[in-house]
Design an enzyme around this catalytic site. Structure first.
Site, short mmCIF file in Angstrom:
data_model
loop_
_atom_site.label_atom_id
_atom_site.label_comp_id
_atom_site.label_asym_id
_atom_site.label_seq_id
_atom_site.Cartn_x
_atom_site.Cartn_y
_atom_site.Cartn_z
N ARG A 56 4.47 6.94 7.93
CA ARG A 56 4.16 7.63 6.79
C ARG A 56 5.33 8.59 6.64
O ARG A 56 5.89 9.08 5.73
CB ARG A 56 2.77 7.98 6.48
CG ARG A 56 2.48 8.48 5.21
CD ARG A 56 1.03 8.57 4.96
NE ARG A 56 0.81 8.88 3.48
CZ ARG A 56 0.29 10.22 3.09
NH1 ARG A 56 -0.11 10.89 4.11
NH2 ARG A 56 0.13 10.58 1.87
N HIS A 60 7.89 9.27 3.82
CA HIS A 60 7.97 10.65 2.98
C HIS A 60 9.29 11.24 3.23
O HIS A 60 9.57 11.98 2.36
CB HIS A 60 6.60 11.26 3.37
CG HIS A 60 5.44 10.85 2.56
ND1 HIS A 60 4.43 11.60 2.26
CD2 HIS A 60 5.16 9.70 1.95
CE1 HIS A 60 3.31 11.19 1.65
NE2 HIS A 60 3.73 9.91 1.54
N HIS A 184 0.75 -0.50 3.98
CA HIS A 184 -0.74 0.07 3.95
C HIS A 184 -1.63 -0.99 4.74
O HIS A 184 -2.75 -0.77 4.58
CB HIS A 184 -1.35 0.19 2.45
CG HIS A 184 -0.82 1.36 1.75
ND1 HIS A 184 -1.08 1.64 0.56
CD2 HIS A 184 -0.05 2.59 2.26
CE1 HIS A 184 -0.42 3.06 0.28
NE2 HIS A 184 0.14 3.41 1.42
N TRP A 200 -7.28 -0.14 4.79
CA TRP A 200 -7.05 -1.10 3.90
C TRP A 200 -7.44 -2.61 4.62
O TRP A 200 -7.70 -3.46 3.81
CB TRP A 200 -5.82 -1.07 3.49
CG TRP A 200 -5.14 0.13 2.46
CD1 TRP A 200 -5.27 0.04 1.15
CD2 TRP A 200 -4.74 1.25 2.79
NE1 TRP A 200 -4.70 1.16 0.76
CE2 TRP A 200 -4.37 1.86 1.79
CE3 TRP A 200 -4.54 1.73 4.15
CZ2 TRP A 200 -3.80 3.41 1.86
CZ3 TRP A 200 -3.80 3.14 4.19
CH2 TRP A 200 -3.64 4.09 3.09
N ASP A 245 -2.51 0.81 -5.44
CA ASP A 245 -2.60 -0.53 -4.67
C ASP A 245 -2.92 -1.49 -5.57
O ASP A 245 -2.24 -2.63 -5.69
CB ASP A 245 -3.59 -0.49 -3.44
CG ASP A 245 -3.11 0.52 -2.28
OD1 ASP A 245 -2.04 0.38 -1.85
OD2 ASP A 245 -4.01 1.30 -1.73
C1 HEM Z 1 2.69 3.66 -4.65
C2 HEM Z 1 3.29 4.12 -3.38
C3 HEM Z 1 2.17 4.73 -2.52
C4 HEM Z 1 1.17 5.87 -2.52
C5 HEM Z 1 0.49 6.08 -4.00
C6 HEM Z 1 0.60 5.86 -1.23
C7 HEM Z 1 -0.38 6.72 -0.83
C8 HEM Z 1 -0.92 6.93 0.09
C9 HEM Z 1 -2.15 7.78 0.62
C10 HEM Z 1 -2.73 8.60 -0.47
C11 HEM Z 1 -2.28 7.63 1.67
C12 HEM Z 1 -3.51 8.25 2.76
C13 HEM Z 1 -3.12 9.50 3.33
C14 HEM Z 1 -3.87 10.31 4.22
O1 HEM Z 1 -5.08 10.46 3.60
O2 HEM Z 1 -3.81 10.31 5.34
C15 HEM Z 1 -1.29 6.69 2.34
C16 HEM Z 1 -1.46 6.53 3.66
C17 HEM Z 1 -0.40 5.67 4.31
N1 HEM Z 1 0.87 5.06 3.52
FE1 HEM Z 1 1.06 5.37 1.66
N2 HEM Z 1 1.63 5.00 -0.43
C18 HEM Z 1 2.44 4.58 -1.19
C19 HEM Z 1 3.45 3.90 -0.31
C20 HEM Z 1 3.68 3.61 0.79
C21 HEM Z 1 5.04 3.24 1.60
C22 HEM Z 1 6.26 2.69 0.78
C23 HEM Z 1 4.88 3.21 2.82
C24 HEM Z 1 5.66 2.89 3.90
C25 HEM Z 1 6.64 2.20 3.95
C26 HEM Z 1 3.27 3.79 3.08
C27 HEM Z 1 2.86 3.94 4.30
C28 HEM Z 1 1.63 4.56 4.47
C29 HEM Z 1 0.84 4.55 5.78
C30 HEM Z 1 1.37 3.81 7.21
C31 HEM Z 1 -0.33 5.16 5.84
C32 HEM Z 1 -1.41 5.44 6.41
C33 HEM Z 1 -1.17 6.86 7.41
C34 HEM Z 1 -2.15 7.09 8.35
O3 HEM Z 1 -2.99 6.38 8.68
O4 HEM Z 1 -2.47 8.43 8.77
N3 HEM Z 1 2.80 4.09 1.89
N4 HEM Z 1 -0.63 6.43 1.31
#
Ligand code: HEM
Length: 434
Positions: A56, A60, A184, A200, A245
């Protein structure tokens, strides 16, 4: 904006780790294997497995890119500075910067921008996903630099139009977008960070295509709770989806790819690796773009660097002086390994190659007292392993036994610590002669 208030130029004013300006090149001095295992140790250890969060951070750091004007992106590591540092979308992510601090300290020549993107790409591999091509060459923006205003990262509360706006702005099509969102499959939402809650997939530490299978095959209902709108699987209520999602099911152009990836994990792996690699190099100097690098011709400087690396390697293996002289014709014999600050003399002394040490000291004039990034001199390296003859050569050549390494050991202390009594005697005899 750059520090002077002008628009941030995405590279030309940035500094590389040596403090010089300009674009970086792929650095042959980086020991990728060592860096990989250091990153692995920093992310996966007895205290944590932080791979999802590292993914992430990489995403970001890059996801601010705007293909229309080339601003944003991972180049510059602007998450260190405002406004990105306090972007609510980045809440909690500085933990990863801190986890990687020890790796950065050991590898000062690797920029933060390269380190964060590399850690994210390796985290995919560490969780059994595909290899994501990564090249070095990103720069770090100087203190006080300012990237784009916040608001470029996607908002999970929104639907398909927003998802399309954000990913199109970065230059991605529907196929790329769906593949990227497949990340995700890793990790979870944390109330304290995003306000959302839950995971997820059943195994958030395994990179696979379960996210797509769950999206398609489970029944998603609104979770009844005090938090923001999110969805839970009707059967176990153990898994979750964000509104963004479910947007992937709401649009036929996206849904087609959800179906493809749910049915074909290999295809997902291939497409994800390509899209994530592209994401991490958006807006970066050419050197950091693996797809642009392919087939690039080696420049003369790169040739000299390669010969210098070969010279150090030959010293490490104790190759014949004859061969070393041959390699030396094209090499800078004084050049240090960028990942460690070590010279050919360090390497020969470490492995106890007396003949090589003699050649390097007496014919090449290498610095006997040079300290590497751990503060070790060639003498300290030889002392640690009890290479008595090498110690003798170095002492006679005037090496200083009193220099201390980062652990606070001088040559006497190190010989004592490692129980090298004969070396200690030689050191004491040398000291009494002085
Ligand atoms: C529409 C696009 C996306 C949205 C709105 C989104 C939103 C989010 C949100 C809200 C979280 C939870 C964060 C937390 O509470 O710790 C999250 C976690 C995460 N996202 Fe996304 N995300 C998007 C796309 C992506 C993309 C493109 C990637 C990587 C290529 C990604 C990788 C991750 C990962 C690995 C986590 C887990 C982080 C953890 O466990 O600490 N996301 N995302």
């Amino acid at each position: 904006m750059a520090p002077d208030g002008s628009k941030y130029d995405g590279g030309a004013t940035m500094v590389n780790p040596e403090g010089t300006k300009g674009h970086a090149h792929v650095d042959p001095g980086i020991n990728k294997d060592a860096l990989r295992s250091e990153i692995r140790g920093a992310l996966i250890n007895r205290k944590a497995n932080a791979c999802p969060m590292a993914v992430r951070v990489a995403w970001h750091s890059a996801g601010t890119f705007d293909a229309r004007d080339g601003t944003g992106g991972s180049n510059g590591s602007l998450m260190r500075y405002e406004p990105e540092a306090s972007d609510p979308a980045n809440a909690g992510l500085s933990i990863i910067h801190d986890m990687l601090h020890v790796v950065k300290k050991r590898n000062p020549n690797v920029t933060y921008a390269d380190l964060w993107t590399l850690a994210g790409s390796l985290a995919i591999e560490f969780t059994h996903g595909p290899n994501v091509p990564h090249s070095f060459g990103r720069m770090d923006a100087p203190q006080g630099s300012k990237g784009p205003d916040n608001g470029r990262l996607p908002d999970a509360a929104q639907g398909k139009e927003h998802v399309r706006d954000v990913f199109t702005r970065m230059g991605f099509n529907e196929q790329d977008t769906v593949a990227l969102c497949g990340a995700h499959t890793l990790g979870r939402c944390h109330i304290v960070r995003s306000g959302f809650d839950g995971k997820w997939t059943t195994n958030p530490l395994k990179f696979d295509n379960e996210y797509f299978k769950n999206l398609l095959n489970l029944t998603w209902q609104k979770r009844q709770w005090d938090g923001p709108e999110q969805f839970e699987d009707a059967e176990t209520q153990d898994l979750m989806m964000l509104p963004s999602d479910l947007a992937l099911l709401d649009d036929p152009a996206y849904k087609k790819w959800v179906e493809t990836y749910a049915a074909d994990e290999n295809k997902f792996f291939d497409d994800f690796a390509a899209a994530f690699s592209k994401l991490l190099s958006l807006g970066c100097p050419e050197a950091a773009c693996p797809h642009l690098n392919a087939g690039a011709k080696a420049e003369p400087a790169a040739h000299r660097d390669a010969a210098s690396a070969e010279f150090r390697e030959a010293a490490m293996h104790g190759h014949s002086v004859e061969l070393m002289k041959k390699i030396a014709q094209d090499a800078d014999v004084h050049q240090l390994e960028k990942s460690s600050g070590r010279s050919a003399l360090h390497k020969a002394a470490f492995w106890g190659h007396e003949g090589t040490v003699c050649y390097l000291v007496h014919e090449c004039g290498l610095d006997k007292d040079l300290q590497d990034y751990n503060g070790d001199t060639p003498l300290l390296d030889a002392v640690r392993f009890g290479h008595l003859k090498v110690v003798d050569i170095l002492l006679k050549a005037g090496a200083k036994p009193t220099l201390k390494n980062a652990e606070g050991f001088d040559a006497f202390g190190l010989a004592t610590e490692y129980g090298k009594d004969d070396v200690l005697k030689a050191l004491q005899a040398g000291a009494s002669r002085m």
